[in-house]
Scaffold this active site. Structure first.
Site, PDB file in Angstrom:
ATOM      1  N   THR A  25       0.868  -1.181   0.000  1.00 27.74           N
ATOM      2  CA  THR A  25       0.000   0.000   0.000  1.00 27.74           C
ATOM      3  C   THR A  25       0.898   1.221   0.000  1.00 27.74           C
ATOM      4  OG1 THR A  25      -1.670  -1.167   1.290  1.00 27.74           O
ATOM      5  CG2 THR A  25      -1.822   1.235   1.238  1.00 27.74           C
ATOM      6  N   LYS A  48      -7.739   1.714  -3.356  1.00 22.72           N
ATOM      7  CA  LYS A  48      -7.443   1.267  -1.984  1.00 22.72           C
ATOM      8  C   LYS A  48      -7.636   2.422  -0.987  1.00 22.72           C
ATOM      9  CE  LYS A  48      -5.092  -0.844   1.433  1.00 22.72           C
ATOM     10  NZ  LYS A  48      -5.402  -2.060   2.109  1.00 22.72           N
ATOM     11  N   LYS A  72      -1.960   5.094   8.458  1.00 21.62           N
ATOM     12  CA  LYS A  72      -1.126   5.152   7.240  1.00 21.62           C
ATOM     13  C   LYS A  72      -1.997   5.410   6.003  1.00 21.62           C
ATOM     14  CE  LYS A  72       1.536   2.278   4.087  1.00 21.62           C
ATOM     15  NZ  LYS A  72       2.121   0.996   3.726  1.00 21.62           N
TER      16      LYS A  72
HETATM   17  P1  NAD Z   1       5.875  -5.974   7.223  1.00 22.59           P
HETATM   18  O1  NAD Z   1       6.598  -4.835   7.850  1.00 22.59           O
HETATM   19  O2  NAD Z   1       5.498  -7.154   8.045  1.00 22.59           O
HETATM   20  O3  NAD Z   1       6.719  -6.525   5.965  1.00 22.59           O
HETATM   21  C1  NAD Z   1       7.483  -5.705   5.116  1.00 22.59           C
HETATM   22  C2  NAD Z   1       8.736  -6.512   4.788  1.00 22.59           C
HETATM   23  O4  NAD Z   1       9.509  -5.783   3.826  1.00 22.59           O
HETATM   24  C3  NAD Z   1       9.643  -6.747   6.010  1.00 22.59           C
HETATM   25  O5  NAD Z   1       9.835  -8.145   6.170  1.00 22.59           O
HETATM   26  C4  NAD Z   1      10.936  -6.003   5.652  1.00 22.59           C
HETATM   27  O6  NAD Z   1      12.088  -6.630   6.139  1.00 22.59           O
HETATM   28  C5  NAD Z   1      10.873  -6.031   4.138  1.00 22.59           C
HETATM   29  N1  NAD Z   1      11.698  -5.014   3.499  1.00 22.59           N
HETATM   30  C6  NAD Z   1      11.748  -3.693   3.754  1.00 22.59           C
HETATM   31  N2  NAD Z   1      12.630  -3.088   2.935  1.00 22.59           N
HETATM   32  C7  NAD Z   1      13.141  -4.062   2.135  1.00 22.59           C
HETATM   33  C8  NAD Z   1      14.103  -4.077   1.101  1.00 22.59           C
HETATM   34  N3  NAD Z   1      14.718  -2.961   0.702  1.00 22.59           N
HETATM   35  N4  NAD Z   1      14.397  -5.249   0.507  1.00 22.59           N
HETATM   36  C9  NAD Z   1      13.779  -6.405   0.911  1.00 22.59           C
HETATM   37  N5  NAD Z   1      12.856  -6.454   1.892  1.00 22.59           N
HETATM   38  C10 NAD Z   1      12.556  -5.294   2.509  1.00 22.59           C
HETATM   39  O7  NAD Z   1       4.571  -5.329   6.539  1.00 22.59           O
HETATM   40  P2  NAD Z   1       3.248  -6.107   6.080  1.00 22.59           P
HETATM   41  O8  NAD Z   1       2.245  -6.092   7.175  1.00 22.59           O
HETATM   42  O9  NAD Z   1       3.629  -7.384   5.416  1.00 22.59           O
HETATM   43  O10 NAD Z   1       2.686  -5.074   4.990  1.00 22.59           O
HETATM   44  C11 NAD Z   1       3.271  -4.963   3.707  1.00 22.59           C
HETATM   45  C12 NAD Z   1       2.466  -3.964   2.899  1.00 22.59           C
HETATM   46  O11 NAD Z   1       1.118  -4.422   2.813  1.00 22.59           O
HETATM   47  C13 NAD Z   1       2.420  -2.571   3.512  1.00 22.59           C
HETATM   48  O12 NAD Z   1       2.479  -1.623   2.467  1.00 22.59           O
HETATM   49  C14 NAD Z   1       1.076  -2.536   4.219  1.00 22.59           C
HETATM   50  O13 NAD Z   1       0.540  -1.219   4.328  1.00 22.59           O
HETATM   51  C15 NAD Z   1       0.248  -3.400   3.295  1.00 22.59           C
HETATM   52  N6  NAD Z   1      -0.917  -4.041   3.939  1.00 22.59           N
HETATM   53  C16 NAD Z   1      -0.762  -4.640   5.152  1.00 22.59           C
HETATM   54  C17 NAD Z   1      -1.881  -5.248   5.749  1.00 22.59           C
HETATM   55  C18 NAD Z   1      -1.757  -5.947   7.100  1.00 22.59           C
HETATM   56  O14 NAD Z   1      -2.808  -6.284   7.688  1.00 22.59           O
HETATM   57  N7  NAD Z   1      -0.546  -6.198   7.616  1.00 22.59           N
HETATM   58  C19 NAD Z   1      -3.122  -5.224   5.102  1.00 22.59           C
HETATM   59  C20 NAD Z   1      -3.222  -4.633   3.837  1.00 22.59           C
HETATM   60  C21 NAD Z   1      -2.105  -4.038   3.269  1.00 22.59           C
END
Ligand code: NAD
Length: 295
Positions: free
Chosen positions: A93, A168, A243
């Site tokens: 997102t 979204k 966010k």
């Molecule tokens: P998270 O923080 O658990 O996962 C993000 C991952 O990206 C981490 O494991 C981190 O180490 C990795 N990362 C960051 N920079 C990196 C790089 N340069 N190279 C490789 N890996 C890297 O977050 P999440 O909950 O999995 O959410 C991911 C996305 O999905 C976000 O944009 C969030 O807004 C969106 N989202 C999350 C949810 C939810 O319920 N968690 C729901 C809908 C959307």
């Protein structure tokens, strides 16, 4: 079987990559966090030494990262290493402007792209029941849709580049505003001596009906599966709602759209997070409106 690279194996990306493995695709993945890579490896995901190495043989690349700056920096890093014609999909997102920049970066390297953010949370990621909101060309959508369908249940093509992210944040702005409205009604009902159940029974079948009330009721009782019945454990964390509301405000300012209730919702969720409630479900904002009292 499509060869897919997956970058970002966090709460969402880890299980999403696992579902692609279950569907029979070959997955090569990378994350900055070793623990995330170890967990993904247990589900059959192949681990690469770097993001560039992960994408080298991929036909499709999926990124699932925290924010726009991460997506742009990862895409700038990996695009010189992908084969021309690779389909780039970002499911994070992020802000609409960064999403459109990412499409431009992909085009510079001879690649098609999709912005494909999700709703459905970690439960949807695990159960492959996510909704994908997708922006990009018809051709790119036709190529990406079968892969997205292995991670989700509804795949909606919302139009050209950036329109998935636009859908979204518009949806989540409705959700943030409607949840506050429902919470305010319950708080008023409490002060007026009206029971939660009585308000629910009327509003759930009247013009006040909405998802925040009937599926995700912010007070315990009327909807037993809602986070209110489980100490407001998320669900959808207040920090993530904040966010998305901030992204909606950024977009509204960029295009000059009047979103006064979206702005108020962003302020209220900002306060809720400042109270240390960012990890609670977003429906716990009812406690803020009550002044933190119990029902
Ligand atoms: P998270 O923080 O658990 O996962 C993000 C991952 O990206 C981490 O494991 C981190 O180490 C990795 N990362 C960051 N920079 C990196 C790089 N340069 N190279 C490789 N890996 C890297 O977050 P999440 O909950 O999995 O959410 C991911 C996305 O999905 C976000 O944009 C969030 O807004 C969106 N989202 C999350 C949810 C939810 O319920 N968690 C729901 C809908 C959307």
């Amino acid at each position: 079987m499509t060869s897919i690279a997956f970058i970002g194996l966090g709460h969402m990306g880890g299980p999403m990559a696992g579902n692609l493995v279950k569907a029979g695709h070959g997955i090569t993945a990378f994350d900055l966090a070793q623990a995330s890579m170890d967990a993904a490896a247990e589900t059959g995901v192949g681990i690469a030494a770097s993001a560039r190495q992960a994408v080298a043989d991929a036909e499709i690349v999926v990124t699932m990262l925290p924010a726009g700056k991460h997506v742009l920096s990862v895409w700038a890093d990996i695009l010189p290493a992908v084969k021309p014609g690779t389909l780039m999909i970002d499911s994070s997102t992020i802000d609409v402007e960064s999403a459109r920049k990412a499409h431009g970066l992909a085009a510079e390297h001879g690649c098609e792209a999709l912005d494909a953010p999700v709703s459905g949370g970690t439960g949807g990621a695990r159960g492959a029941t996510l909704t994908f909101m997708v922006g990009g060309s018809e051709d790119a959508f036709a190529r990406g849709e079968p892969v997205l369908a292995r991670m989700g249940r509804r795949i909606v093509h919302c139009g050209g580049p950036g329109n998935g992210q636009a859908a979204k944040i518009c949806n989540n702005m409705i959700l943030g505003i409607s949840m506050i409205g429902v919470c305010e009604a319950f708080v008023l009902a409490e002060k007026l001596g009206l029971s939660h159940q009585a308000l629910f029974d009327v509003a759930a079948t009247s013009s006040g009906q909405c998802w925040s009330l009937t599926t995700y009721c912010p007070v315990p009782g009327p909807v037993p599966t809602s986070p209110a019945n489980h100490d407001y454990r998320p669900g959808f964390a207040s920090a993530l709602m904040l966010k998305d509301l901030k992204l909606a405000q950024e977009a509204a300012q960029a295009v000059g759209a009047a979103t006064p209730l979206g702005a108020a919702a962003a302020q209220l969720f900002g306060l809720h997070n400042a109270w240390g409630e960012g990890g609670s479900d977003f429906s716990a904002i009812v406690q803020l409106l009550r002044g933190r009292g119990s029902a």
